[in-house]
Design an enzyme around this catalytic site. Structure first.
Site, PDB file in Angstrom:
ATOM      1  N   GLY A  20       3.386   6.533   8.001  1.00 44.30           N
ATOM      2  CA  GLY A  20       4.741   6.771   7.530  1.00 44.30           C
ATOM      3  C   GLY A  20       5.694   5.701   8.014  1.00 44.30           C
ATOM      4  O   GLY A  20       6.747   5.461   7.409  1.00 44.30           O
ATOM      5  N   GLY A  43      -9.072 -17.456 -11.305  1.00 46.11           N
ATOM      6  CA  GLY A  43      -8.810 -16.931 -12.641  1.00 46.11           C
ATOM      7  C   GLY A  43      -9.685 -15.761 -13.044  1.00 46.11           C
ATOM      8  O   GLY A  43     -10.046 -15.646 -14.216  1.00 46.11           O
ATOM      9  N   SER A  67       4.816   2.661   7.919  1.00 43.21           N
ATOM     10  CA  SER A  67       4.481   1.505   7.087  1.00 43.21           C
ATOM     11  C   SER A  67       5.649   1.146   6.183  1.00 43.21           C
ATOM     12  O   SER A  67       6.226   1.998   5.506  1.00 43.21           O
ATOM     13  CB  SER A  67       3.254   1.812   6.227  1.00 43.21           C
ATOM     14  N   VAL A 127     -11.774  -8.872 -10.352  1.00 36.91           N
ATOM     15  CA  VAL A 127     -13.066  -8.427  -9.831  1.00 36.91           C
ATOM     16  C   VAL A 127     -13.009  -6.986  -9.346  1.00 36.91           C
ATOM     17  O   VAL A 127     -11.932  -6.424  -9.126  1.00 36.91           O
ATOM     18  CB  VAL A 127     -13.543  -9.342  -8.679  1.00 36.91           C
ATOM     19  N   ASP A 153       0.390  -7.693   1.607  1.00 43.49           N
ATOM     20  CA  ASP A 153       0.792  -6.290   1.717  1.00 43.49           C
ATOM     21  C   ASP A 153       2.310  -6.150   1.679  1.00 43.49           C
ATOM     22  O   ASP A 153       2.891  -5.317   2.394  1.00 43.49           O
ATOM     23  CB  ASP A 153       0.232  -5.656   2.992  1.00 43.49           C
ATOM     24  N   HIS A 173       0.803  -1.223   0.000  1.00 47.79           N
ATOM     25  CA  HIS A 173       0.000   0.000   0.000  1.00 47.79           C
ATOM     26  C   HIS A 173       0.838   1.278   0.000  1.00 47.79           C
ATOM     27  O   HIS A 173       0.315   2.364  -0.233  1.00 47.79           O
ATOM     28  CB  HIS A 173      -0.983   0.000   1.186  1.00 47.79           C
TER      29      HIS A 173
END
Length: 455
Positions: free
Chosen positions: A304, A362, A306, A365, A231, A201
């Protein structure tokens, strides 16, 4: 007339003559004195007039029994008292005893004050002042990291491997049009030749990524690969000779163990070091719509942080900071991806640019959660809609409502079910298509084969 009466009259006449001959107050000035052997005036009043007959302050009244005015009695001579034998020695002994008691009381008071208000390792400083100030008795400055403490030792080892990351991304808006957004985060160097791990992210959708090293040098970075499910993302700068972090073993952590978080809080405070402990293991929480199993720490982390590192007492990397629980009256709730979870993801992203061995149905979405999205995509229901698929049995616009009989309405619920299966397993996916319910049989494929699927 008898001789006795005659004698009394003569005596009164003499007294009257003596009184008439007495000097007046004006003759003696403002302050008057009665001559010797003259009778005392006992009227209770006297005038403060001066010799010029000018009344300066009126008439003052004094009690009759006070010795003001013209009273002038002869002084009474007092006979000196005889000193008793031995009294000098007694006075000297009293003085010595008083001095001894005073000194003892002073030292006793100082001792009591010191016992009440001083610390076990403090000493008083009274230089130039009556105020008592206590300073450390041990003024030695730590000369080594070991003397400074465990956190200082971890910081010295780990700080060179933590970097600041800033990003730019192009965004589109129907009102403002196209504009550039900026972001910031942290990263950890994992190889000498410039590979850096961070959060998905932090860099997802970025068109420009800049890395600032601990020595202040800045370099443009290239995106190597990302994985939204964990993530985790990997970027690279063209620099050699970097100081990489040393991996620890997150499976061996215990609750209460020392942790040190290093990162770039608020995107402006690079190299910030905070300490805490492992508060809990295997916390199941949802981050960015993903269900994750994370480490919990009370080391202070902020936006920050992260992508920054979570280190143990040896300075080893045990986690990638990726979340802080925020809200009113919430503090000390930080989370990190265990390094043992991140390692295989990091290796796949470096070697192949994607994660292998992960099952997928497969499809790509979109999750509709707002009325605005319903209007934009021209649909009537909230839920997960198929945008594209490698399986021809699915159609664009199908809404997934169940997998193997388990009702789903979010992308996170779909992934949670698929995660419990392996590549090659067969599932039944139920979709709503133009108000019809249709079951589609699918075989799970490796996510690397699904170039259009959400990873």
């Amino acid at each position: 007339m008898s001789d006795e009466i005659r004698n009394d009259l003569n005596q009164n006449e003499e007294n009257t003559q003596n009184t008439q001959n007495e000097p007046t107050p004006q003759q003696f000035g403002k302050t008057t004195y009665r001559p010797e052997n003259t009778p005392m005036y006992n009227t209770g009043y006297f005038s403060s007039a001066d010799n010029s007959q000018n009344n300066t302050s009126g008439v003052y009244s004094y009690p009759v029994n006070q010795q003001y005015g013209y009273q002038n009695q002869a002084p009474i001579k007092e006979e000196p008292q005889k000193r008793k034998k031995g009294s000098g020695k007694l006075v000297f002994a009293c003085i010595i005893l008083s001095l001894v008691c005073g000194i003892a009381g002073a030292f006793g008071g100082m001792y009591a004050y010191d016992m009440l208000f001083s610390t076990s390792n403090g000493q008083a400083n009274t230089t130039g002042s009556t105020t008592v100030i206590y300073e450390s008795a041990d003024t030695k400055v730590p000369t080594t990291v070991t003397e400074a403490g465990a956190v200082a030792a971890v910081a010295k080892t780990a700080l060179p491997s933590v970097v600041e990351i800033s990003t730019e991304a192009v965004a589109n808006n129907s009102f403002y049009g196209q504009y550039v957004t900026e972001g910031a985060g942290s990263g950890v160097v994992i190889s000498k030749d410039g590979y850096i791990v961070t959060n998905n992210h932090v860099v997802n959708g970025a068109s420009n990524i800049t890395v600032r090293l601990s020595n202040g040098d800045e370099h443009k970075a290239t995106l190597i690969g990302t994985d939204s499910q964990t993530d985790v993302a990997v970027i690279k700068i063209d620099v050699d000779g970097l100081t990489p972090a040393i991996y620890g073993n997150s499976d061996n952590l215990i609750i209460g163990e020392l942790t040190v978080a290093i990162g770039n809080p608020l995107g402006k405070l690079g190299g910030t070091v905070t300490d805490g402990i492992i508060s809990a293991l295997d916390r199941e929480i949802t981050v960015e719509g993903e269900n994750m199993v994370l480490l919990q720490t009370n080391a202070a982390v902020s936006p920050g942080n992260s992508g920054g590192g979570l280190f143990n007492g040896k300075g080893e990397l045990i986690g990638i900071v990726n979340a802080k629980s925020s809200g009113e009256n919430i503090e000390g709730l930080g989370f990190a991806i265990p390094i043992n979870t991140a390692k295989p993801i990091i290796n796949d992203l470096i070697e192949k640019g994607y994660v292998t061995g992960r099952p997928s149905i497969g499809v790509s979405v979109i999750e509709i959660t707002t009325d605005y999205q319903k209007y934009m995509y021209k649909v009537n229901e909230y839920g997960v809609y198929i945008q594209s698929s490698i399986n021809k049995d699915f159609k664009t616009g199908d809404r997934i409502i169940a997998i193997d009989g388990n009702t789903v309405s979010t992308f996170a619920e779909i992934k949670a079910i698929i995660k419990n299966h392996n590549v090659g397993d067969k599932l039944t996916v139920t979709v709503s298509r133009q108000n019809k319910i249709i079951d589609v049989k699918v075989t799970l494929v490796d996510s690397s084969q699904n170039t259009t699927a959400n990873k």
